[in-house]
Design a protein around this motif. Structure first.
Motif, PDB file in Angstrom:
ATOM      1  N   THR A   4     -20.243  -3.090   1.445  1.00 42.20           N
ATOM      2  CA  THR A   4     -19.110  -2.498   1.015  1.00 42.20           C
ATOM      3  C   THR A   4     -19.190  -2.463  -0.621  1.00 42.20           C
ATOM      4  OG1 THR A   4     -17.638  -4.487   1.146  1.00 42.20           O
ATOM      5  CG2 THR A   4     -17.875  -2.786   2.971  1.00 42.20           C
ATOM      6  N   ASN A  21      -6.571   0.791  -3.504  1.00 45.85           N
ATOM      7  CA  ASN A  21      -7.328  -0.450  -3.116  1.00 45.85           C
ATOM      8  C   ASN A  21      -6.543  -1.329  -3.149  1.00 45.85           C
ATOM      9  OD1 ASN A  21      -9.376  -2.283  -2.043  1.00 45.85           O
ATOM     10  ND2 ASN A  21     -10.486  -2.154  -4.034  1.00 45.85           N
ATOM     11  N   CYS A  22      -5.979  -2.161  -1.934  1.00 47.76           N
ATOM     12  CA  CYS A  22      -5.267  -3.502  -1.829  1.00 47.76           C
ATOM     13  C   CYS A  22      -6.187  -4.562  -0.975  1.00 47.76           C
ATOM     14  CB  CYS A  22      -4.025  -3.255  -1.196  1.00 47.76           C
ATOM     15  SG  CYS A  22      -2.733  -2.471  -2.343  1.00 47.76           S
ATOM     16  N   ALA A  23      -7.571  -4.203  -0.771  1.00 46.50           N
ATOM     17  CA  ALA A  23      -8.289  -4.937  -0.280  1.00 46.50           C
ATOM     18  C   ALA A  23      -9.048  -6.042  -0.963  1.00 46.50           C
ATOM     19  CB  ALA A  23      -9.349  -4.130   0.531  1.00 46.50           C
ATOM     20  N   ARG A  24     -10.247  -5.727  -1.680  1.00 47.77           N
ATOM     21  CA  ARG A  24     -10.922  -6.550  -2.463  1.00 47.77           C
ATOM     22  C   ARG A  24     -11.358  -5.963  -3.697  1.00 47.77           C
ATOM     23  NH1 ARG A  24      -8.351  -9.850  -0.229  1.00 47.77           N
ATOM     24  NH2 ARG A  24      -9.117 -11.546   0.992  1.00 47.77           N
ATOM     25  N   THR A  53      -7.018   4.970   1.612  1.00 47.29           N
ATOM     26  CA  THR A  53      -6.558   3.625   1.440  1.00 47.29           C
ATOM     27  C   THR A  53      -7.763   2.805   1.918  1.00 47.29           C
ATOM     28  OG1 THR A  53      -4.920   2.094   1.963  1.00 47.29           O
ATOM     29  CG2 THR A  53      -5.461   3.797   3.423  1.00 47.29           C
ATOM     30  N   ILE A  54      -8.238   1.724   1.322  1.00 50.84           N
ATOM     31  CA  ILE A  54      -9.437   0.877   1.667  1.00 50.84           C
ATOM     32  C   ILE A  54      -8.665  -0.593   2.058  1.00 50.84           C
ATOM     33  CG2 ILE A  54     -11.326  -0.251   0.688  1.00 50.84           C
ATOM     34  CD1 ILE A  54     -11.323   1.833  -1.326  1.00 50.84           C
ATOM     35  N   HIS A  55      -9.356  -0.954   3.273  1.00 53.00           N
ATOM     36  CA  HIS A  55      -8.963  -1.980   4.202  1.00 53.00           C
ATOM     37  C   HIS A  55     -10.162  -2.762   4.763  1.00 53.00           C
ATOM     38  CE1 HIS A  55      -4.775  -1.287   3.259  1.00 53.00           C
ATOM     39  NE2 HIS A  55      -5.137   0.084   3.803  1.00 53.00           N
ATOM     40  N   THR A  78       0.865  -1.297   0.080  1.00 54.20           N
ATOM     41  CA  THR A  78      -0.126   0.013   0.054  1.00 54.20           C
ATOM     42  C   THR A  78       1.064   1.302  -0.006  1.00 54.20           C
ATOM     43  OG1 THR A  78      -1.900  -1.272   1.248  1.00 54.20           O
ATOM     44  CG2 THR A  78      -1.934   1.334   1.209  1.00 54.20           C
ATOM     45  N   ILE A  82     -15.181  -3.203  -4.264  1.00 51.72           N
ATOM     46  CA  ILE A  82     -15.566  -2.249  -3.412  1.00 51.72           C
ATOM     47  C   ILE A  82     -15.626  -0.714  -4.041  1.00 51.72           C
ATOM     48  CG2 ILE A  82     -14.696  -0.903  -1.262  1.00 51.72           C
ATOM     49  CD1 ILE A  82     -13.274  -3.702  -0.563  1.00 51.72           C
ATOM     50  N   ILE A  83     -14.686  -0.684  -4.914  1.00 49.03           N
ATOM     51  CA  ILE A  83     -14.788   0.628  -5.901  1.00 49.03           C
ATOM     52  C   ILE A  83     -15.540   0.133  -6.988  1.00 49.03           C
ATOM     53  CG2 ILE A  83     -13.245   2.154  -7.133  1.00 49.03           C
ATOM     54  CD1 ILE A  83     -10.978   2.081  -5.197  1.00 49.03           C
ATOM     55  N   LEU A  99      -4.596   0.362  -7.797  1.00 47.62           N
ATOM     56  CA  LEU A  99      -5.445  -0.953  -7.483  1.00 47.62           C
ATOM     57  C   LEU A  99      -4.424  -2.021  -7.699  1.00 47.62           C
ATOM     58  CD1 LEU A  99      -8.507  -0.555  -9.855  1.00 47.62           C
ATOM     59  CD2 LEU A  99      -8.241   0.458  -7.644  1.00 47.62           C
TER      60      LEU A  99
END
Length: 523
Positions: free
Chosen positions: A206, A226-229, A197-199, A103, A232-233, A252
């Protein structure tokens, strides 16, 4: 114990296992071979290649533990493992640092335009003026989701002299204060952050939670990572925001469809894209191997592993007595968690009737807490870690017993409190889990699927108004239960629906005359 290592993991983990038990390494084993030989093993280590299907698990007569050297467990049939008394463990903490560092790399790549500058030089160009960047120092970092990874990102950004504001509706204020971050709402984060930043996990809540409306709130020079899933975006909305320069840039590592073939985002210069590699480091893979090896060794020594995804092993007699009420308790916890307004601060659990006479209700309390925490945390919650995770979140837990089961053989009563609300529900098992009382109103509800709760004044026509409003949006009612204290007083309606209620319908329902509150649930 005899353990099969079915996928390639770091040698340090294999060495630890070999020091303690009999280990067979076969990282090319086929599904057919696995079904034929799994009966010989007490444990198995997998990554993503090997599929632990129901067929494999049911053929595993002696299997006690499935260890996933990584976070995701999509390749493991958790229900089949649980039904057959097999523990499933993973290594969620192994990737926290690695993902946080990735991230940071993406934040710097955006701020200093490193990716496109690299490409320019390799194309034999020298475009210094084109790549004017910005510093991280003095900027505001907005974190959506303050779990293991989010908190590690904050720690690193503090070293860059950044301020941090956080949106996490389930993080207690005092915990946020200890972390040195300012807790606020999502819109405030979006409006004020220079870097976001998204977690958080990908859930119904979401999915596409960052879309056109959210991009419109962001600063023109803001960056988002976005390093989550993926999902989401909203990628269509992101493309519009980037192509029209509504925001400064994006990065991303995850996508709605992977690989992102023919994705329009790949045509833009103000986005950095990596192929879902945030967790891919030698250190993380080594850490994952060591963690799962330790979990198996602990089990072999009679200890309880820390990262159990499903139910722990219990003896058959107790399992048969408690199993129906484990499901009741988890459903009660989820039902209450989604119905309560505000952050859970206190949970009271009362075991009634025959349950009160059993020696070990601890597992039931943990099931309640699992249900409460499961839908609000970005971590794997299970009956082993749910108690500790609840305490970490500052939740006060009280348990009690009573002989009075109000006419039932057994009953579980759960009451949760927040700073602004209190909500209770009582459940039992009559062929299936049932909720029989909600906030002192007697009902008869199966806690399953899409549900809806409304609090309203018990006057003629109110039920019809609610039904009409749902009908306008083609939300079909399967089952309806109502409860009231006295005629003309406050009443409660609980619906089981064929489809979830859209958010805008909830808002319109609350605006109706005599409707005090409306909430949608998914169990």
């Amino acid at each position: 114990m005899k353990v099969l290592v079915a996928d390639a993991i770091n040698e340090d983990g294999i060495a630890m296992l070999k020091n303690e038990m009999d280990v067979v390494v076969n990282t090319t084993i086929s599904p057919e071979e696995l079904v034929a030989t799994i009966k010989d093993f007490d444990g198995i280590v997998v990554r993503s290649r090997t599929k632990m299907t129901k067929e494999v698990i049911e053929a595993a007569d002696n299997l006690k533990i499935i260890a996933r050297a990584g976070v995701g467990v999509d390749n493991i049939d958790i229900d089949a493992a649980t039904e057959n008394g097999v523990m499933v463990v993973n290594s969620p903490e192994s990737t926290s640092i690695t993902v946080a560092e990735h991230t940071m790399g993406l934040l710097l790549a955006m701020a200093r335009k490193i990716a496109i500058a690299d490409k320019s030089v390799k194309d034999n160009k020298w475009e210094k003026k084109k790549f004017m960047g910005v510093e991280l120092r003095g900027k505001t970092l907005g974190v959506i989701g303050m779990g293991r990874i989010g908190s590690q990102v904050v720690n690193r950004c503090k070293a860059f002299e950044m301020d941090a504001i956080v949106y996490d509706p389930y993080l207690p204020d005092d915990v946020a204060e200890q972390m040195g971050v300012r807790l606020t709402d999502l819109n405030t984060v979006l409006k004020n952050a220079d870097f976001i930043t998204i977690h958080v996990p990908l859930t119904e809540e979401t999915k596409h939670s960052i879309s056109d409306e959210q991009f419109d709130l962001m600063k023109e020079n803001a960056f988002i990572v976005n390093c989550a899933r993926g999902g989401i975006i909203d990628e269509e909305a992101l493309y519009t925001a980037l192509s029209e320069n509504k925001i400064g840039g994006a990065a991303l590592d995850v996508y709605e469809n992977e690989p992102p073939k023919d994705n329009k985002l790949t045509t833009l210069d103000n986005i950095v894209l990596t192929p879902h590699i945030a967790a891919s480091t030698k250190e993380a893979q080594k850490g994952a191997a060591i963690i799962v090896a330790e979990e198996i060794i602990d089990l072999n020594k009679g200890k309880t592993p820390k990262n159990v995804i499903n139910l722990p092993r219990i003896d058959n007699r107790l399992k048969n007595e408690l199993k129906p009420y484990m499901e009741v308790c988890e459903r009660l916890g989820s039902f209450i968690s989604q119905s309560l307004k505000g952050k859970v601060k206190e949970v009271e659990i009362i075991y009634c009737g025959e349950l009160a006479s059993l020696q070990n209700q601890d597992i039931l309390g943990r099931c309640v807490l699992k249900g409460i925490l499961d839908s609000i945390l970005n971590s794997s919650v299970n009956t082993v870690n749910s108690l500790n995770m609840a305490k970490t979140r500052g939740i006060k837990i009280t348990e009690g017993k009573t002989d009075n089961a109000k006419g039932y053989d057994s009953l579980v009563k759960v009451r949760a409190k927040s700073s602004k609300d209190s909500f209770s529900a009582e459940g039992t098992f009559i062929h299936e889990p049932k909720i029989v009382k909600v906030n002192e109103y007697w009902v008869d509800v199966k806690p399953s699927g899409n549900m809806f709760i409304a609090k309203y004044k018990d006057v003629p026509g109110t039920i019809g108004l609610i039904g009409t409003k749902l009908g306008e949006y083609k939300v079909n009612v399967g089952i309806m239960q109502v409860g009231r204290d006295v005629a003309g007083g406050e009443a409660i309606m609980i619906l089981t629906l064929d489809h979830p209620v859209p958010d805008k319908v909830i808002k319109e329902l609350i605006d109706l005359d005599y409707v005090f509150d409306a909430t949608k649930l998914k169990l």
